[in-house]
Design a protein around this motif. Structure first.
Motif, PDB file in Angstrom:
ATOM      1  N   PRO A  23       0.853  -1.199   0.000  1.00 16.03           N
ATOM      2  CA  PRO A  23       0.000   0.000   0.000  1.00 16.03           C
ATOM      3  C   PRO A  23       0.882   1.241   0.000  1.00 16.03           C
ATOM      4  N   PRO A  24       0.335   2.300  -0.540  1.00  9.28           N
ATOM      5  CA  PRO A  24       1.142   3.529  -0.566  1.00  9.28           C
ATOM      6  C   PRO A  24       1.435   3.964   0.864  1.00  9.28           C
ATOM      7  N   ALA A  25       2.611   4.407   1.074  1.00  9.89           N
ATOM      8  CA  ALA A  25       3.032   4.827   2.410  1.00  9.89           C
ATOM      9  C   ALA A  25       2.319   6.118   2.781  1.00  9.89           C
ATOM     10  N   THR A  26       1.706   6.104   3.930  1.00 10.55           N
ATOM     11  CA  THR A  26       1.079   7.331   4.408  1.00 10.55           C
ATOM     12  C   THR A  26       2.133   8.119   5.150  1.00 10.55           C
ATOM     13  N   LEU A  27       1.990   9.360   5.075  1.00 12.85           N
ATOM     14  CA  LEU A  27       2.969  10.223   5.703  1.00 12.85           C
ATOM     15  C   LEU A  27       2.406  10.736   7.020  1.00 12.85           C
ATOM     16  N   THR A  28       2.812  10.084   8.083  1.00 15.74           N
ATOM     17  CA  THR A  28       2.383  10.565   9.386  1.00 15.74           C
ATOM     18  C   THR A  28       3.204  11.801   9.712  1.00 15.74           C
ATOM     19  N   PRO A  29       2.535  12.861  10.081  1.00 23.06           N
ATOM     20  CA  PRO A  29       3.255  14.109  10.342  1.00 23.06           C
ATOM     21  C   PRO A  29       4.038  14.026  11.648  1.00 23.06           C
ATOM     22  N   GLU A  30       4.947  14.928  11.781  1.00 27.55           N
ATOM     23  CA  GLU A  30       5.696  15.022  13.028  1.00 27.55           C
ATOM     24  C   GLU A  30       4.762  15.426  14.154  1.00 27.55           C
ATOM     25  N   ARG A  31       3.841  16.315  13.827  1.00 30.75           N
ATOM     26  CA  ARG A  31       2.850  16.777  14.794  1.00 30.75           C
ATOM     27  C   ARG A  31       1.539  16.961  14.047  1.00 30.75           C
TER      28      ARG A  31
ATOM     29  N   GLU B  66     -14.079  23.024  11.864  1.00 31.65           N
ATOM     30  CA  GLU B  66     -14.740  24.303  11.667  1.00 31.65           C
ATOM     31  C   GLU B  66     -15.701  24.601  12.815  1.00 31.65           C
ATOM     32  N   ASP B  67     -15.625  25.803  13.348  1.00 27.22           N
ATOM     33  CA  ASP B  67     -16.476  26.302  14.432  1.00 27.22           C
ATOM     34  C   ASP B  67     -16.257  25.602  15.772  1.00 27.22           C
ATOM     35  N   TYR B  68     -15.189  24.846  15.919  1.00 26.28           N
ATOM     36  CA  TYR B  68     -14.906  24.171  17.181  1.00 26.28           C
ATOM     37  C   TYR B  68     -13.437  24.339  17.542  1.00 26.28           C
ATOM     38  N   ALA B  69     -13.205  24.557  18.806  1.00 26.79           N
ATOM     39  CA  ALA B  69     -11.828  24.599  19.300  1.00 26.79           C
ATOM     40  C   ALA B  69     -11.502  23.209  19.822  1.00 26.79           C
ATOM     41  N   ILE B  70     -10.392  22.666  19.399  1.00 26.60           N
ATOM     42  CA  ILE B  70     -10.007  21.321  19.816  1.00 26.60           C
ATOM     43  C   ILE B  70      -8.993  21.438  20.941  1.00 26.60           C
ATOM     44  N   ASP B  71      -9.272  20.746  22.016  1.00 26.37           N
ATOM     45  CA  ASP B  71      -8.409  20.767  23.191  1.00 26.37           C
ATOM     46  C   ASP B  71      -7.059  20.139  22.831  1.00 26.37           C
ATOM     47  N   PRO B  72      -5.962  20.864  23.035  1.00 27.18           N
ATOM     48  CA  PRO B  72      -4.625  20.331  22.702  1.00 27.18           C
ATOM     49  C   PRO B  72      -4.297  19.041  23.467  1.00 27.18           C
ATOM     50  N   THR B  73      -4.830  18.895  24.652  1.00 33.79           N
ATOM     51  CA  THR B  73      -4.595  17.669  25.423  1.00 33.79           C
ATOM     52  C   THR B  73      -5.203  16.467  24.711  1.00 33.79           C
ATOM     53  N   LEU B  74      -6.386  16.663  24.120  1.00 30.18           N
ATOM     54  CA  LEU B  74      -7.016  15.567  23.380  1.00 30.18           C
ATOM     55  C   LEU B  74      -6.212  15.197  22.138  1.00 30.18           C
ATOM     56  N   VAL B  75      -5.645  16.206  21.494  1.00 34.25           N
ATOM     57  CA  VAL B  75      -4.807  15.943  20.317  1.00 34.25           C
ATOM     58  C   VAL B  75      -3.590  15.122  20.744  1.00 34.25           C
ATOM     59  N   GLN B  76      -2.993  15.464  21.881  1.00 37.66           N
ATOM     60  CA  GLN B  76      -1.842  14.699  22.388  1.00 37.66           C
ATOM     61  C   GLN B  76      -2.240  13.258  22.704  1.00 37.66           C
ATOM     62  N   GLN B  77      -3.437  13.068  23.263  1.00 36.44           N
ATOM     63  CA  GLN B  77      -3.886  11.721  23.575  1.00 36.44           C
ATOM     64  C   GLN B  77      -4.167  10.922  22.307  1.00 36.44           C
ATOM     65  N   ALA B  78      -4.667  11.590  21.276  1.00 32.72           N
ATOM     66  CA  ALA B  78      -4.991  10.917  20.024  1.00 32.72           C
ATOM     67  C   ALA B  78      -3.754  10.646  19.168  1.00 32.72           C
ATOM     68  N   ASP B  79      -2.699  11.387  19.367  1.00 35.40           N
ATOM     69  CA  ASP B  79      -1.499  11.281  18.535  1.00 35.40           C
ATOM     70  C   ASP B  79      -0.982   9.855  18.401  1.00 35.40           C
ATOM     71  N   PRO B  80      -0.759   9.111  19.487  1.00 36.54           N
ATOM     72  CA  PRO B  80      -0.225   7.751  19.319  1.00 36.54           C
ATOM     73  C   PRO B  80      -1.168   6.832  18.539  1.00 36.54           C
ATOM     74  N   ILE B  81      -2.445   7.022  18.725  1.00 37.45           N
ATOM     75  CA  ILE B  81      -3.417   6.181  18.010  1.00 37.45           C
ATOM     76  C   ILE B  81      -3.406   6.515  16.529  1.00 37.45           C
ATOM     77  N   LEU B  82      -3.404   7.802  16.218  1.00 35.90           N
ATOM     78  CA  LEU B  82      -3.373   8.222  14.815  1.00 35.90           C
ATOM     79  C   LEU B  82      -2.098   7.724  14.135  1.00 35.90           C
ATOM     80  N   ARG B  83      -0.985   7.754  14.837  1.00 34.79           N
ATOM     81  CA  ARG B  83       0.283   7.256  14.284  1.00 34.79           C
ATOM     82  C   ARG B  83       0.236   5.745  14.095  1.00 34.79           C
TER      83      ARG B  83
END
Length: 179
Positions: free
Chosen positions: A14-22, A28-45
């Protein structure tokens, strides 16, 4: 190819996906809590999502959360309504305050609340009604007793009431003296 018995040449990785450094997640119209992004980071990676793919999932995640919240609120409201109804039934069936004494109880309870300064329409009375605590038999019993205590004395006549005030002063000052 033709001589390859395993067919390994036909399988393309499969084509290699490029996981970002961050991950830079935005909705849209929502502020995302940075703590939640940090918690989701390992799963997304671990799943190997690119930043664009992770952002495409956000609207779905938002809708899942909104529906979950609505469901929880409906469950809480249903449980509260059931509790309110159970308390009301317990009041109605209570032989001390309900049944044949229900109207009398409601009168005395209202009188007790009035005596405390919580007249009809007062926010405290509205809170009792809205929360269902006004249906709790012990709450009704307490306000009934208070209403009975602040009620009129009835037919009890004291010996020093109106009749003694109408007597002349000398008779009131010297009751044992006869004229």
């Amino acid at each position: 190819m033709a001589g390859d018995p395993t067919g390994a040449a036909l399988v393309t990785p499969p084509p290699a996906t490029l996981t970002p450094e961050r991950y830079e997640l935005a909705l849209e119209d929502y502020a995302i809590d940075p703590t939640l992004v940090q918690q989701a980071d390992p799963i997304l990676r671990d799943v190997g999502l690119s930043n664009d793919a992770a952002n495409k999932l956000l609207p779905v995640a938002r809708d899942i959360m909104a529906r979950t919240q609505e469901s929880v609120v409906r469950q809480i409201e249903g449980a509260a309504a059931a509790q309110k109804q159970a308390w009301h039934q317990a009041f109605v069936s209570d032989p001390e305050i309900g049944g044949a004494r229900r109207t009398e109880t409601e009168h005395f309870a209202a009188k007790g609340l009035d005596a405390l300064g919580y007249a009809q329409g007062h926010p405290f009375r509205q809170a009792l009604d809205n929360s269902g605590f006004g249906n709790h038999p012990d709450m009704i019993r307490a306000f009934r007793r208070l209403g009975e205590l602040v009620g009129e004395d009835g037919s009890f006549v004291r010996p020093t009431t109106a009749t003694s005030r109408n007597r002349p002063v000398w008779e009131r000052l010297y009751p044992n003296e006869s004229r």
